[in-house]
Design a protein around this motif. Sequence first.
Motif, PDB file in Angstrom:
ATOM      1  N   GLU A 118       0.829  -1.218   0.000  1.00 56.26           N
ATOM      2  CA  GLU A 118       0.000   0.000   0.000  1.00 56.26           C
ATOM      3  C   GLU A 118       0.859   1.262   0.000  1.00 56.26           C
ATOM      4  N   ALA A 119       1.951   1.237   0.746  1.00 62.94           N
ATOM      5  CA  ALA A 119       2.856   2.391   0.773  1.00 62.94           C
ATOM      6  C   ALA A 119       3.455   2.630  -0.608  1.00 62.94           C
ATOM      7  N   THR A 120       3.853   1.562  -1.277  1.00 60.78           N
ATOM      8  CA  THR A 120       4.418   1.681  -2.625  1.00 60.78           C
ATOM      9  C   THR A 120       3.377   2.231  -3.590  1.00 60.78           C
ATOM     10  N   LYS A 121       2.138   1.735  -3.487  1.00 57.40           N
ATOM     11  CA  LYS A 121       1.062   2.217  -4.361  1.00 57.40           C
ATOM     12  C   LYS A 121       0.814   3.710  -4.158  1.00 57.40           C
ATOM     13  N   GLU A 122       0.816   4.148  -2.909  1.00 58.84           N
ATOM     14  CA  GLU A 122       0.593   5.575  -2.625  1.00 58.84           C
ATOM     15  C   GLU A 122       1.697   6.435  -3.233  1.00 58.84           C
ATOM     16  N   ILE A 123       2.932   5.979  -3.110  1.00 60.85           N
ATOM     17  CA  ILE A 123       4.059   6.727  -3.675  1.00 60.85           C
ATOM     18  C   ILE A 123       3.936   6.777  -5.196  1.00 60.85           C
ATOM     19  N   LEU A 124       3.622   5.646  -5.813  1.00 62.35           N
ATOM     20  CA  LEU A 124       3.495   5.598  -7.267  1.00 62.35           C
ATOM     21  C   LEU A 124       2.374   6.505  -7.764  1.00 62.35           C
ATOM     22  N   LYS A 125       1.248   6.498  -7.065  1.00 64.29           N
ATOM     23  CA  LYS A 125       0.105   7.328  -7.479  1.00 64.29           C
ATOM     24  C   LYS A 125       0.416   8.816  -7.339  1.00 64.29           C
ATOM     25  N   SER A 126       1.055   9.190  -6.264  1.00 66.47           N
ATOM     26  CA  SER A 126       1.245  10.611  -6.006  1.00 66.47           C
ATOM     27  C   SER A 126       2.534  11.184  -6.593  1.00 66.47           C
ATOM     28  N   GLU A 127       3.607  10.385  -6.614  1.00 69.45           N
ATOM     29  CA  GLU A 127       4.904  10.927  -7.020  1.00 69.45           C
ATOM     30  C   GLU A 127       5.541  10.217  -8.216  1.00 69.45           C
ATOM     31  N   GLY A 128       5.084   9.021  -8.535  1.00 70.90           N
ATOM     32  CA  GLY A 128       5.652   8.285  -9.657  1.00 70.90           C
ATOM     33  C   GLY A 128       6.822   7.397  -9.263  1.00 70.90           C
ATOM     34  N   LEU A 129       7.324   6.648 -10.225  1.00 73.29           N
ATOM     35  CA  LEU A 129       8.380   5.659  -9.991  1.00 73.29           C
ATOM     36  C   LEU A 129       9.678   6.285  -9.486  1.00 73.29           C
TER      37      LEU A 129
ATOM     38  N   ALA B 234       9.571   2.141   3.155  1.00 75.32           N
ATOM     39  CA  ALA B 234       9.595   1.742   4.565  1.00 75.32           C
ATOM     40  C   ALA B 234       9.094   2.872   5.465  1.00 75.32           C
ATOM     41  N   GLU B 235       9.524   4.089   5.162  1.00 80.23           N
ATOM     42  CA  GLU B 235       9.095   5.238   5.967  1.00 80.23           C
ATOM     43  C   GLU B 235       7.577   5.424   5.881  1.00 80.23           C
ATOM     44  N   LYS B 236       7.044   5.339   4.669  1.00 79.35           N
ATOM     45  CA  LYS B 236       5.600   5.506   4.476  1.00 79.35           C
ATOM     46  C   LYS B 236       4.821   4.381   5.149  1.00 79.35           C
ATOM     47  N   ALA B 237       5.372   3.170   5.134  1.00 78.72           N
ATOM     48  CA  ALA B 237       4.708   2.015   5.747  1.00 78.72           C
ATOM     49  C   ALA B 237       4.839   2.014   7.271  1.00 78.72           C
ATOM     50  N   GLY B 238       5.788   2.794   7.781  1.00 82.94           N
ATOM     51  CA  GLY B 238       5.980   2.859   9.228  1.00 82.94           C
ATOM     52  C   GLY B 238       6.899   1.779   9.780  1.00 82.94           C
ATOM     53  N   TYR B 239       7.790   1.275   8.929  1.00 79.22           N
ATOM     54  CA  TYR B 239       8.743   0.246   9.354  1.00 79.22           C
ATOM     55  C   TYR B 239      10.139   0.647   8.914  1.00 79.22           C
ATOM     56  N   SER B 240      11.131  -0.050   9.425  1.00 78.06           N
ATOM     57  CA  SER B 240      12.500   0.224   8.993  1.00 78.06           C
ATOM     58  C   SER B 240      12.724  -0.415   7.624  1.00 78.06           C
TER      59      SER B 240
ATOM     60  N   ALA C  80      15.154  -2.156   6.797  1.00 78.48           N
ATOM     61  CA  ALA C  80      15.661  -3.517   7.018  1.00 78.48           C
ATOM     62  C   ALA C  80      14.499  -4.511   7.092  1.00 78.48           C
ATOM     63  N   THR C  81      13.387  -4.077   7.668  1.00 77.14           N
ATOM     64  CA  THR C  81      12.211  -4.950   7.766  1.00 77.14           C
ATOM     65  C   THR C  81      11.675  -5.281   6.379  1.00 77.14           C
ATOM     66  N   LEU C  82      11.714  -4.299   5.473  1.00 77.10           N
ATOM     67  CA  LEU C  82      11.223  -4.527   4.108  1.00 77.10           C
ATOM     68  C   LEU C  82      11.933  -5.718   3.470  1.00 77.10           C
ATOM     69  N   TYR C  83      13.234  -5.811   3.700  1.00 78.31           N
ATOM     70  CA  TYR C  83      14.018  -6.899   3.111  1.00 78.31           C
ATOM     71  C   TYR C  83      13.661  -8.272   3.684  1.00 78.31           C
ATOM     72  N   ASN C  84      12.963  -8.311   4.799  1.00 80.74           N
ATOM     73  CA  ASN C  84      12.485  -9.592   5.322  1.00 80.74           C
ATOM     74  C   ASN C  84      11.326 -10.135   4.498  1.00 80.74           C
ATOM     75  N   TYR C  85      10.680  -9.255   3.717  1.00 83.59           N
ATOM     76  CA  TYR C  85       9.470  -9.642   2.984  1.00 83.59           C
ATOM     77  C   TYR C  85       9.618  -9.549   1.467  1.00 83.59           C
ATOM     78  N   PHE C  86      10.534  -8.693   1.013  1.00 79.45           N
ATOM     79  CA  PHE C  86      10.700  -8.480  -0.426  1.00 79.45           C
ATOM     80  C   PHE C  86      12.177  -8.419  -0.766  1.00 79.45           C
ATOM     81  N   LYS C  87      12.491  -8.840  -1.998  1.00 83.20           N
ATOM     82  CA  LYS C  87      13.881  -8.829  -2.455  1.00 83.20           C
ATOM     83  C   LYS C  87      14.384  -7.391  -2.581  1.00 83.20           C
ATOM     84  N   ASP C  88      13.540  -6.530  -3.184  1.00 83.74           N
ATOM     85  CA  ASP C  88      13.892  -5.117  -3.350  1.00 83.74           C
ATOM     86  C   ASP C  88      12.636  -4.334  -3.727  1.00 83.74           C
ATOM     87  N   ALA C  89      12.808  -3.064  -4.030  1.00 88.26           N
ATOM     88  CA  ALA C  89      11.665  -2.197  -4.370  1.00 88.26           C
ATOM     89  C   ALA C  89      11.007  -2.639  -5.684  1.00 88.26           C
ATOM     90  N   LYS C  90      11.782  -3.221  -6.589  1.00 89.11           N
ATOM     91  CA  LYS C  90      11.217  -3.657  -7.872  1.00 89.11           C
ATOM     92  C   LYS C  90      10.177  -4.759  -7.683  1.00 89.11           C
TER      93      LYS C  90
END
Length: 199
Positions: free
Chosen positions: A17-28, A37-43, A45-55
């Motif tokens: 959801e955080a990625t979608k909000e950024i894409l809608k408002s500011e673009g890729l 991570a900042e928009k989602a409210g997590y560090s 480092a936590t993002l890397y526990n769930y996803f390989k990268d932003a892509k």
Amino acid sequence: MKNKALQEQRIRGYFIEATKEILKSEGLKSVSVRNIAEKAGYSFATLYNYFKDAKDLVFLCVQDFQTECTEHVTARSAKAARGEKKLRAILLAYLEYFVQYPGIFELFYVEKLSDLNKQPATAPLITGFLDKLCEEEWKYLITGKTVSTAMAANKKAALLYGLSGLLLLYINRQMPAGYPAFLKAATTFIDGQLKDMNA
């Protein structure tokens, strides 16, 4: 174990959801691991526990945006009669969605696919999207002998390239000036393509 799986699913959802909000408002250009991570409210480092990268997140967002656009198009074209009128309503709703969310249009049609994801499924997922939205109506027109298969293929290509060009000029250059003028130009183009499609 069940609670842990639910928590993981919830956290994944926050990042998406955080990625979608950024894409809608500011673009890729504004999508980064730190921003997400900042928009989602997590560090980050936590993002890397769930996803390989932003892509990876962007690829999931493409799928979500297509679902969102499909729902928009379905709702806006629901009352239109089958065939050319329905096809026209679908195409206009498709344009309306991307005018409302220009960042999503840029993600789909302007950004280099290599910047989105290396998965081979990304290109056909994006480039075949308009055809997928219109698929049932093209089948209906071909089956009813309103249009030949060859003519339908030509019209599909012309509509994809023409509508993409119209959106590109309007979103990036404000040409034509103002939404009413854009809508008039788009409607004229669509009507011209759908006219005289005899099999």
